[in-house]
Every structure is written in C-alpha cells, then in structure tokens.
Design a protein around this motif. Structure first.
Motif: not given
Ligand code: GDP
Ligand code: MG
Length: 164
Positions: A121-133
């Motif tokens: 997750v090198d960019n928290f804003e960009k990838f946070m939606p994918d983290v919830y999966e």
C-alpha cells in the motif's frame, strides 16, 4: 525470553522485505535469488520499549502450485508451533487470492493471535479501497503497510505488541 513474531504468507507478498525493514539490516533474502535455501531467519526487533524476535518463514521458494501449498502449510505449522503472534501478510496489488484463503484457514485453527497486514500500500489514498477486500478473510481488521516505503509500521507494531 522474548516473544516470537512470525511473518507468514504466500510467496512474493513481501515477507522478506518487511523482515529486512524491521530488522534494520539486510539479513533476509528477497526474491530473484534462485536456489538459495534457508529455512527460517531470525532477528531481534525493538519497538518503543518492547523487544521481540521476528521470524521470516520464507525459506525455499516453491516452483509449482502443489509445492506452494505444501510450503505454505509448512510455514503455517512453524508459525503456529513457535510464534506468540502471527503476522499474516497479503498483497494489495494482487488482491485476495485463493492461496490467501487457504493460509487463513490454516491459521484460524491455531489459538495464536493473528495480525492481518496488507502490504504494497505505497499510496494510502489510492489503495485503501482495495484494502477493505481483505475483511472477507474473516480474521479481523486489515492493517495497511508499505514494506518497501516503511509506511504504516507504527500502527502494525502497536497491534502486534499489544498481544504480548
Ligand atoms: P516474499 O517472497 O514474501 O519474501 O517477498 P519479497 O520480500 O521477496 O518481495 C517480493 C517482491 O515484492 C519484491 O520485488 C519486492 O521488492 C516487492 N515488494 C515488497 N514490498 C513491497 C512494497 O511495499 N511495495 C511494492 N510496490 N513492492 C514491494
Ligand atoms: Mg522471502
């Protein structure tokens, strides 16, 4: 003696990168080194006023899918047997894959605390939606980090050390 924390997860999620970043020296082995065989690698880590022993369970990188599942089972068994806390590492770039669910099933049978950590997750804003999966793994809150950029380590280590 010190609590033991094991990093487990399928190949290429960044276990050795995380291990090296926490150990502060390059004593583990990051991929692209074929034929290198090491079982477990240990390092002493200090976080605030807490010390623990960290294990990179990577070892031999498997070639086939069958080897991979055998390898992950072995890693999980090592972690379950020896660790006080397990860091279960997954990769936000690849998303939730079947192999992650298989590792989760193995870990769920242990009584050890599991901290689910989502790497790359090198960019928290960009990838946070994918983290919830990764909530779908059913083993609790996913904690985002970037092992290569050393992001998210504070929250991750707070979560790990609160189980000691
Ligand atoms: P392992 O097989 O789980 O030990 O994974 P490695 O630590 O060998 O890393 C596998 C690949 O992922 C390497 O190319 C790393 O550089 C890369 N990698 C590890 N952590 C990160 C990260 O936080 N962000 C990105 N973008 N790549 C990473
Ligand atoms: Mg490795």
């Amino acid at each position: 003696s010190k609590p033991i924390v094991a990093i487990i997860g399928r190949p290429n999620v960044g276990k050795s990168t995380l291990f090296n970043a926490l150990a502060g020296e390059r004593i583990s082995i990051v991929k692209d080194t074929p034929g290198i065989t090491r079982d477990r690698i240990y390092a002493d880590v200090t976080w605030l006023d807490t010390q623990f022993t960290l294990i990179d369970t990577g070892g031999i990188e498997p070639d086939t899918k069958n080897e991979m599942f055998a390898h992950m089972r072995e890693q999980a068994e090592i972690a379950i047997d020896t660790a006080d806390v397990i860091i279960f590492l997954v990769d936000v770039r690849q998303g939730l894959v079947d192999a992650d669910s298989k590792v989760a099933d193995m870990l769920r049978r242990s009584n050890k605390p599991i901290v689910l950590v989502v790497n790359k997750v090198d960019n928290f804003e960009k990838f946070m939606p994918d983290v919830y999966e990764f909530y779908n793994l059913g083993i609790g809150d996913p904690h985002p980090i970037s092992a290569s950029s050393k992001l998210g380590f504070g929250d991750m280590l707070d979560e790990v050390t609160k189980h000691f």
